[in-house]
Design an enzyme around this catalytic site. Structure first.
Site: not given
Length: 229
Positions: A10, A83, A196, A198
Site C-alpha cells: 500500500m 501505510t 506518507c 512515498e
C-alpha cells in the site's frame, strides 16, 4: 532477534522502502552479515483503494485483519502497517492478532516530542490530511497538528499517486512539496511530518530548514528497537 511482520502493498514502493530500511538498519546496528527477520503480506492496492473510495471500511478492515493473522501465523512477533491512510482501521487490525501492532502515529508523536516540539505540520495523501483519524491520534499525545491549505491537497495527492507510487521522483514535484512545507513553517509549524512513505523518496532533510519527521524511517527504527532489545 524478534521477527517483524509487515502489512504491505500500500503501495509496493512503500513496502520496498520498509524492507530496505529494516535490513540496512539491522546491518548498521549489528554489522557483518546480519539482516532483519521479517514476514511480509502484500495486499492488492487497487482493491483496497476502491474500498477506501467507497467508504467500505469494514471490508478494508477484514482484508487487513486476514493479512495480519497470516503474518502472525508465519511467526511475526510484532506488526507494522506499511501505510498511513489505512491506519484508520488500525484498531481493528490490532484486535485481530495477539502480537503488538506498532501504531505509526504513536511512533511519530514520540519522535516529535523527543525534539521538544509541540506544533507540527502533516503532509500526506489528501485522505490523510482531510480526515481526523491520524491527526487525532497525534493530538492525543499533546501535539497541535497543522495541514497544508486545501488548495495544495490535489497537487500533493497527484505527486503521490501518479508519480511516487510508480517510482517516478521528479525535481519539480520536490520543489512543490518543499514550498508547501515552507508555508506550514510560516503558519507556525515547528516541524513537518512526511506522513506518507512515498514522500520520503522525494523529500530529504537537506531539502528543508524545518525539521522533518519521515514516518517510515521512524516506524522502522521503533520496530528495530523492539526487535533487537
Amino acid at each position: 532477534m524478534l521477527t517483524i511482520g509487515l502489512l504491505g502493498g500500500m503501495s509496493w514502493e512503500s513496502s520496498i522502502e520498509y524492507y530496505r530500511l529494516l535490513n540496512t538498519g539491522v546491518e548498521d546496528r549489528l554489522g557483518g552479515l546480519h539482516s532483519a527477520k521479517c514476514v511480509l503480506a502484500s495486499v492488492e492496492f487497487a482493491e483496497l483503494t476502491e474500498m477506501q473510495r467507497a467508504e467500505r471500511w469494514d471490508d478494508v478492515a477484514d482484508v487487513l485483519a486476514r493479512a495480519a493473522r497470516g503474518v502472525e501465523a508465519a511467526g511475526a512477533d510484532l506488526l507494522l502497517m506499511c501505510t498511513t491512510a489505512f491506519h484508520l482501521v488500525a484498531d481493528q487490525v490490532a484486535d485481530a492478532v495477539d502480537v503488538p501492532v506498532l501504531h505509526l502515529a504513536d511512533v511519530v508523536a514520540d519522535a516529535v516530542k523527543a525534539r521538544g516540539l509541540e506544533k507540527v505540520g502533516l503532509l500526506g495523501t489528501s485522505f490523510a490530511m482531510q480526515r481526523d483519524f491520524f491527526r487525532d491520534r497525534l493530538a492525543s499525545h499533546g501535539l497541535e497538528v497543522l495541514v497544508p491549505a486545501e488548495q495544495h491537497h490535489d497537487a500533493i495527492n497527484t505527486i503521490i499517486y501518479d508519480e511516487l507510487v510508480h517510482g517516478r521522483v521528479l525535481d519539480d514535484s520536490r520543489k512543490t512539496v518543499v514550498s508547501v512545507i515552507e508555508e506550514l513553517w510560516d503558519a507556525g509549524a515547528q516541524g513537518a511530518i512526511l506522513g506518507c512513505s512515498e514522500l520520503e523518496l522525494l523529500v530529504k532533510q537537506a531539502d528543508s530548514e524545518l525539521p522533518l519527521f519521515p514516518c517510515t524511517t521512524l516506524h522502522v527504527e521503533a520496530a528495530l528497537d523492539r526487535a533487537l532489545s
